[in-house]
Design a protein around this motif. Structure first.
Motif, PDB file in Angstrom:
ATOM      1  N   LEU A  12       0.820  -1.213   0.000  1.00 49.95           N
ATOM      2  CA  LEU A  12       0.000   0.000   0.000  1.00 49.95           C
ATOM      3  C   LEU A  12       0.852   1.260   0.000  1.00 49.95           C
ATOM      4  O   LEU A  12       0.546   2.221  -0.702  1.00 49.95           O
ATOM      5  CB  LEU A  12      -0.917   0.001   1.227  1.00 49.95           C
ATOM      6  CG  LEU A  12      -2.173  -0.838   1.073  1.00 49.95           C
ATOM      7  CD1 LEU A  12      -2.988  -0.796   2.330  1.00 49.95           C
ATOM      8  CD2 LEU A  12      -2.997  -0.314  -0.070  1.00 49.95           C
TER       9      LEU A  12
ATOM     10  N   SER B  27       2.241   2.064  -3.456  1.00 45.58           N
ATOM     11  CA  SER B  27       1.242   2.569  -4.402  1.00 45.58           C
ATOM     12  C   SER B  27       0.850   4.002  -4.070  1.00 45.58           C
ATOM     13  O   SER B  27       0.680   4.829  -4.975  1.00 45.58           O
ATOM     14  CB  SER B  27       0.021   1.664  -4.380  1.00 45.58           C
ATOM     15  OG  SER B  27      -0.551   1.669  -3.103  1.00 45.58           O
ATOM     16  N   LEU B  28       0.743   4.343  -2.777  1.00 43.29           N
ATOM     17  CA  LEU B  28       0.376   5.722  -2.433  1.00 43.29           C
ATOM     18  C   LEU B  28       1.486   6.698  -2.827  1.00 43.29           C
ATOM     19  O   LEU B  28       1.208   7.797  -3.327  1.00 43.29           O
ATOM     20  CB  LEU B  28       0.083   5.833  -0.931  1.00 43.29           C
ATOM     21  CG  LEU B  28      -1.208   5.158  -0.464  1.00 43.29           C
ATOM     22  CD1 LEU B  28      -1.472   5.449   0.985  1.00 43.29           C
ATOM     23  CD2 LEU B  28      -2.378   5.613  -1.286  1.00 43.29           C
TER      24      LEU B  28
ATOM     25  N   PHE C  20       1.157   7.229  -6.616  1.00 40.63           N
ATOM     26  CA  PHE C  20       0.058   8.124  -7.009  1.00 40.63           C
ATOM     27  C   PHE C  20       0.409   9.577  -6.711  1.00 40.63           C
ATOM     28  O   PHE C  20       0.100  10.480  -7.505  1.00 40.63           O
ATOM     29  CB  PHE C  20      -1.221   7.746  -6.259  1.00 40.63           C
ATOM     30  CG  PHE C  20      -1.801   6.447  -6.702  1.00 40.63           C
ATOM     31  CD1 PHE C  20      -1.581   5.981  -7.977  1.00 40.63           C
ATOM     32  CD2 PHE C  20      -2.573   5.700  -5.843  1.00 40.63           C
ATOM     33  CE1 PHE C  20      -2.111   4.784  -8.385  1.00 40.63           C
ATOM     34  CE2 PHE C  20      -3.100   4.507  -6.245  1.00 40.63           C
ATOM     35  CZ  PHE C  20      -2.881   4.045  -7.511  1.00 40.63           C
ATOM     36  N   THR C  21       1.095   9.811  -5.578  1.00 36.74           N
ATOM     37  CA  THR C  21       1.502  11.177  -5.266  1.00 36.74           C
ATOM     38  C   THR C  21       2.495  11.703  -6.297  1.00 36.74           C
ATOM     39  O   THR C  21       2.403  12.860  -6.728  1.00 36.74           O
ATOM     40  CB  THR C  21       2.118  11.222  -3.868  1.00 36.74           C
ATOM     41  OG1 THR C  21       1.290  10.478  -2.985  1.00 36.74           O
ATOM     42  CG2 THR C  21       2.225  12.626  -3.360  1.00 36.74           C
TER      43      THR C  21
END
Lengths: 82, 241
Positions: free
Chosen positions: A63, A66-67, A70-71
């Motif tokens: 997780l 992936s965060l 995306f940022t």
């Protein structure tokens, strides 16, 4: 035998952490950080702590990576618009 | 010069830590040589803290679960509150309308067909991990994170996928309310918060350990819905608000 394996994994973790600090691109830095989390999972299993190993594998390597990605994507979009 | 100073400081700290760890008269013994029954209270391991109970206290086979969800369940409620506050902050800062982020590379046929197979398997593994939290390693938090990662895969494979936000919000709210209600029942009927008032059956069966599996299922549903909302909010661009 298990001591030699754990020493090798510890040295690899130090090398990948230094690469994550010193790399020029931000994307490579995120990937090296994910590899460091995966190696720490093996270290937790050697120390007989399966609860912590499962949590680290799902959150630290899945997780969080992936965060971060995306940022990074949204940052690149803002940079191109200006 | 800056790198030289930082390397020097790191070496000094490493020397200090290793001299503290590997001294012959240090307070830290080597790995595997510590007698656990002298550190951890023996009554928690043997599960006889409260001697006036008619049946055994907790029937969970996993000792980490028996401490985290039974003896120290108020701390677990605090962890859930921290996660809820962080999800609230993300949704307040990022959810200002706008559209989905479109990826530069369109998802092709292989990604779509593979995600249709893999998503169901990941969901089943997550549910299995938090239903069997009192028997096997794992528990509510990793199971919820696995559910959130399957939702993430569905976002990646489809450009027009929008989750039903209302369903996740209702699920999160009801599971949070049920945890508090179970705790208050224990407080008013048996004078301690989150008291394990159901009878514990045989150790090793699925329906055993009293209140522990119910609490773990509720924790898993709450964590999964919160993390799915966080992942969904990261994928929406903010409009000019």
């Amino acid at each position: 035998m298990i001591d030699i394996i754990s020493i090798i994994i510890g040295l690899l973790m130090i090398v990948f952490a230094l690469l994550a600090i010193e790399s020029k691109k931000l994307l490579n830095s995120v990937i090296f950080l994910s590899i460091t989390s995966l190696l720490s999972v093996v270290e937790f299993v050697i120390m007989k702590a399966p609860d912590v190993a499962i949590t680290q594998a799902v959150i630290g390597s899945g997780l969080m990576t992936s965060l971060f990605l995306f940022t990074l994507m949204s940052l690149q979009k803002r940079g191109e618009g200006e | 010069m800056k790198k030289f100073i930082s390397a020097f400081l790191t070496l000094v700290i490493a020397f200090f830590v290793f001299s503290l760890l590997y001294d012959s008269q240090s307070m830290f013994p080597k790995y595997g040589e510590k007698d656990l029954s002298k550190i951890v209270s023996q009554r928690y391991i043997e599960k006889n803290v409260d001697e006036e109970r008619p049946y055994p206290e907790t029937g969970s086979a996993n000792i980490v679960t028996s401490i985290v969800v039974n003896y120290r369940s108020f701390d677990t409620l605090g962890e859930l509150t921290v996660l809820f506050i962080s999800a609230l902050g993300v949704s307040l800062l990022l959810n200002v309308g706008g559209e989905r982020i479109k990826f530069r590379i369109k998802p092709n046929f292989i990604l779509k067909a593979g995600v249709r197979i893999i998503t169901g398997i990941i969901l089943i593994v997550g549910v299995y991990i938090f239903v069997h939290g009192h028997l096997t390693p794992g528990g509510g938090f990793p199971g919820g994170a696995m559910i959130a990662s399957s939702i993430l895969l569905m976002y990646l494979s489809d450009d027009n996928f929008k989750e039903k936000m209302n369903a996740f919000n209702v699920l999160e709210g009801t599971s949070g309310i049920l945890i508090i209600v179970l705790g208050l029942i224990g407080l008013f009927a048996f004078n301690s918060f989150l008291y394990n008032f159901l009878p514990s059956g045989n150790i090793g069966e699925l329906f055993s350990a009293g209140l522990t599996p119910i609490l773990y299922v509720l924790i898993g549903l709450k964590v999964g819905s919160e993390l799915s909302n966080i992942v969904g909010n990261f994928l929406f661009e903010g409009g000019e608000a």
